[in-house]
Write an enzyme that holds these catalytic residues in place. Structure first.
Site, PDB file in Angstrom:
ATOM      1  N   CYS A 230       7.812  33.113 -17.620  1.00 14.63           N
ATOM      2  CA  CYS A 230       8.236  33.580 -18.940  1.00 14.63           C
ATOM      3  C   CYS A 230       7.011  33.895 -19.789  1.00 14.63           C
ATOM      4  O   CYS A 230       5.862  33.682 -19.382  1.00 14.63           O
ATOM      5  CB  CYS A 230       9.085  32.525 -19.640  1.00 14.63           C
ATOM      6  SG  CYS A 230       8.234  30.952 -19.844  1.00 14.63           S
TER       7      CYS A 230
ATOM      8  N   ASP B 210      -2.865   7.221  15.775  1.00 13.33           N
ATOM      9  CA  ASP B 210      -1.415   7.203  15.983  1.00 13.33           C
ATOM     10  C   ASP B 210      -1.184   6.705  17.411  1.00 13.33           C
ATOM     11  O   ASP B 210      -2.058   6.849  18.263  1.00 13.33           O
ATOM     12  CB  ASP B 210      -0.859   8.617  15.803  1.00 13.33           C
ATOM     13  CG  ASP B 210       0.597   8.705  16.196  1.00 13.33           C
ATOM     14  OD1 ASP B 210       1.392   7.937  15.653  1.00 13.33           O
ATOM     15  OD2 ASP B 210       0.910   9.531  17.068  1.00 13.33           O
TER      16      ASP B 210
ATOM     17  N   ASP C  22       2.167  13.387  11.592  1.00 13.98           N
ATOM     18  CA  ASP C  22       0.808  12.902  11.369  1.00 13.98           C
ATOM     19  C   ASP C  22       0.023  13.809  10.413  1.00 13.98           C
ATOM     20  O   ASP C  22      -1.065  13.437   9.961  1.00 13.98           O
ATOM     21  CB  ASP C  22       0.034  12.821  12.694  1.00 13.98           C
ATOM     22  CG  ASP C  22       0.621  11.795  13.639  1.00 13.98           C
ATOM     23  OD1 ASP C  22       1.062  10.739  13.150  1.00 13.98           O
ATOM     24  OD2 ASP C  22       0.633  12.035  14.855  1.00 13.98           O
TER      25      ASP C  22
END
Length: 788
Positions: free
Chosen positions: A14, A480, A685
């Site tokens: 706007c 991991d 991950d």
């Protein structure tokens, strides 16, 4: 700015957004006027503000600047001040947000606002006195060079002409005193000075009219002073005691020799790129309607069927349809042993088919192949600047003007103190000649090129120089578990039914819930059900519950399959199976529970096993031996995680962690003060890889993980983590050594020359040797090999 900067803005909705951007831009230092057009989503900024400051102001206001990057091959650069001048010229182009120039690769990487004409970049570089061109796309072959004279001929000719000039000086060391006739010295020195040395005048003049200086200017001014003094003495004195033609000619010869040796050494640092490019075959054998014919590689399309015979390179990325063979992927992954390939397996373009005919369907061509992506990663890493290079850039920006001032002071000081104009000029020349900033400019990029190149040859892709520089400080490595330390292909190790139920019911319900899922555990359940001849129960409205499991509607009621967290959240009674679950978790199994919502009671459990990678223990041991702490970060239950960690020797376990919480745990480890690396392979991950100081992804994992990480391991071997840290340490050590010697040459050499302890010939030799020694030192990284 010489012209208004027009920059695109995304996110404005706007008029108040446009007004807010205008207000922010007018507060940027150097901006004299700013206007924003909401319809075209662009801002026009006038003044001399830094484009990066303009972009940062827009982003702080809550909007974004759409940007794109491009590369330019730059020609004509000779030293660090040249690359700094090209950067400065590019940065002045309206729309350029950032520019980085690498002297060793002779390439500029430019970030510019979308819509900025790229042709303006070439024009800016040419106005600065250098050449520029857009590089060929990765994967395209460069045109064959035309036959020409060998590149060493100017050096050989300069040396041949200079040798008679220096012969009397060498003879003087043996006690013989003689001198060539002055006209003969003039005849020998003139072609060296103005023909073979013309490049220094051209480049020096361009630098001068651009309002800066470079190595060429120092050489041109210094040798011209020695040559001019010799001509003056030859014309004004009947029998001059000494002429200095040998100083000008030998300095130019030595500089040419140094630049030639430097160019040869720099080419060796890019051997990794050339070796990868050489893997791309020019043709492929395509099978169409049962007929095989050879086609140019550029004519191959995705979906085409290609035939690879024994001994041939795989032309494109493909999936095996027929045949079985072993494939050598060593130049792509660093894996020395051939890899078995059967129908359904993926083939990587550039690998060698050892034996057996393979028929495969093309899955990627051109710039989308794995080989092309690897080349891009290595090119980007070699073109990037390490953070430590910023110090060199600041020094080189003022280096040449300071040296010119020191040379002038040297001349004035010696002339005032002794009245000996000849001696004053020679000492000033020595200052100009020895103070070449080449070694400073080459110290960092050549080490990075050599380090990233040798790492790539052994299956370690380092995406950027910052990752390479940070990796040497890594104090904690977070792994991991699934797919990183384990094979990532779990199987059902046990299926236990609760009293009143049987194994077939548990498997049928679990398989029904997992039907259509690509999760590794889902594939394991479906494989076990198929092997047992059990048909999955029809299920609908399945919903994945991240970090917990899955839910679905079976026979009009909700059924859950997931971990203990899911059971606890839904108040499921697991008492009847707790003993079996504890035994399985103690054995390192991952346990999933099956329960119905209507009675909140466990129907059974599935225990999954996932074999630890053979090299995982070795990887942890190597890191521990280097004083690096290891952490396992996993969503698995604590019992399975603790068992695996104990077997591998991992220091710390963070188990039952939801995917969305992994990044927070990595952030907490960083807050403890260590430089943290995260090693992972899955989509879940990616946030943790981004949160770590250095993200390390397995190429066997998801593309998202590889795009997020700074380092990619081309084979799923966790032992490469320690190797990546090792090559980083060695590369950073070379950078420090190179910068030390580059500074020492100047810190020691310039005062010695100014005090009259170095003649121009020795100064020229020292200057040439400084650049060659820095590049040669970086090349010793090519001997690096991963630890056994």
């Amino acid at each position: 700015m010489t012209a208004p900067l027009s920059i695109g803005i995304e996110g404005m909705t706007c008029a108040s957004c446009a007004a807010r951007v205008e207000k922010v831009l007018r507060q940027v230092p150097g901006v004299t006027e700013a206007s924003v057009n909401l319809a075209t989503e662009t801002a026009t900024v006038e003044g001399d503000a830094d484009p990066n400051a303009v972009r940062q102001a827009i982003e702080k206001a809550g909007f974004s600047v759409p940007a794109e990057s491009c590369s330019l091959d730059i020609s004509g650069m000779t030293c660090a001040s040249c690359s700094a001048r090209v950067e400065k010229a590019l940065a002045k182009v309206p729309g350029v947000l950032d520019a980085s120039v690498n002297l060793a690769t002779e390439r500029a990487t430019v970030t510019l606002a979308r819509g900025t004409p790229a042709a303006a970049l070439i024009a800016a570089v040419e106005r600065a006195g250098y050449g520029a061109a857009f590089p060929l796309p990765t994967g395209e072959a460069a045109p064959a060079p035309r036959p020409t004279l060998p590149d060493w001929w100017p050096v050989a000719l300069a040396m041949a002409l200079s040798l008679p000039l220096i012969a009397p000086m060498l003879a003087g060391l043996a006690g013989a005193h003689w001198m060539l006739p002055g006209w003969l010295q003039l005849a020998l020195a003139t072609p060296v000075q103005f023909w073979l040395g013309a490049r220094f005048y051209r480049a020096g003049w361009k630098a001068l009219i651009a309002g800066s200086g470079n190595m060429d200017l120092l050489v041109a001014v210094g040798t011209s002073a020695a040559y001019g003094l010799s001509v003056y003495l030859l014309l004004t004195r009947a029998d001059p005691a000494h002429l200095y033609f040998e100083a000008s000619a030998v300095v130019i010869s030595l500089v040419l020799l140094g630049k030639w040796l430097e160019a040869r050494a720099k080419r060796q640092t890019t051997e990794a790129i050339r070796a990868l490019q050489a893997l791309r075959p020019l043709t492929a054998r395509v099978r169409h309607d049962g007929v095989d014919r050879d086609l140019p590689i550029d004519a191959i399309r995705v979906g085409d069927v290609v035939v690879i015979r024994p001994g041939e390179r795989v032309p494109v990325d493909a999936e095996v349809l027929e045949g079985a063979s072993q494939v050598d992927e060593s130049l792509l992954t660093g894996e020395s042993l051939p890899v078995e390939k059967q129908p359904g397996d993926a083939l990587t373009g550039g690998a060698i088919n050892a034996h057996g005919v393979l028929v495969a369907r093309t899955t990627a061509v051109g710039t989308e192949t794995t080989l092309a992506r690897i080349i891009r990663l290595v090119e980007n890493a070699q073109a990037a600047k390490a953070p430590i290079q910023r110090l060199v850039d600041r020094v080189s920006a003022v280096f040449v003007p300071v040296v010119m001032a020191i040379a002038l002071l040297t001349f004035l000081g010696w002339w005032a103190a002794s009245g000996d104009t000849e001696r004053a000029i020679l000492n000033a020349v020595a200052v100009l000649v020895i103070a070449c900033p080449c070694a400073l400019g080459l110290a960092t990029p050549t080490a990075i090129m050599a380090g990233t190149g040798v790492a790539a040859r052994h299956g370690i892709l380092i995406k950027d120089a910052e990752a390479l520089e940070l990796a040497h400080r890594i104090g904690t490595v977070v792994f991991d578990k699934t797919g990183t330390l384990t094979d990532g292909t779990p199987h059902v190790a046990a299926c236990v039914a609760a009293p009143g139920h049987d194994r077939a019911e548990v498997l049928a319900l679990a398989a029904g819930l997992q039907a259509g899922s690509e999760h590794p555990l889902a594939r394991a359940v479906l494989a076990e059900a198929t092997a047992a001849g059990i048909a999955p129960v029809a299920a609908r409205a399945q919903e994945a519950l991240p970090g917990r499991g899955i839910a679905g509607d079976v026979a009009g009621g909700t059924v859950w399959l997931g971990n203990r967290r899911l059971m606890d959240e839904n108040a499921v009674d697991t008492a009847e199976l707790e003993t079996q679950a504890a035994d399985l978790e103690a054995a390192g199994r991952t346990v999933s529970w099956l329960a119905r919502a209507r009675d909140r009671r466990a129907l059974g459990l599935l225990a999954f096993g996932d074999a630890v990678k053979p090299t995982a223990g070795q990887a942890v041991a190597k890191l521990t031996a280097h004083g690096v702490a290891t952490v396992m970060l996993t969503g698995d239950n604590r019992g399975a995680a603790q068992t695996a960690a104990a077997a591998l020797g991992i220091d710390r376990v963070l188990a039952e962690v939801l995917p969305g919480d992994k990044a927070a745990h990595v952030g907490a480890l960083k807050a403890e003060g260590a430089t943290v690396a995260m090693v992972g392979d899955g989509i879940n991950d990616a946030p943790a890889l981004a949160a770590a100081d250095v993200g390390i992804a397995m190429s066997s994992g998801s593309d998202v993980a590889m795009h997020t990480a700074g380092i990619t391991l081309m084979r799923g071997d966790p032992a490469l983590v320690a190797d990546a840290i090792d090559i980083s340490k060695r590369t950073y050590a070379k950078i420090r050594q190179n910068l030390f010697w580059a500074f020492v040459y100047n810190v020691v050499g310039i005062p010695l020359a100014a005090l009259g302890f170095l003649n121009p010939v020795i100064a020229g030799g020292a200057m040439a040797f400084s650049s060659v020694s820095v590049v040669t030192n970086a090349l010793t990284l090519k001997r690096w090999r991963p630890a056994a």
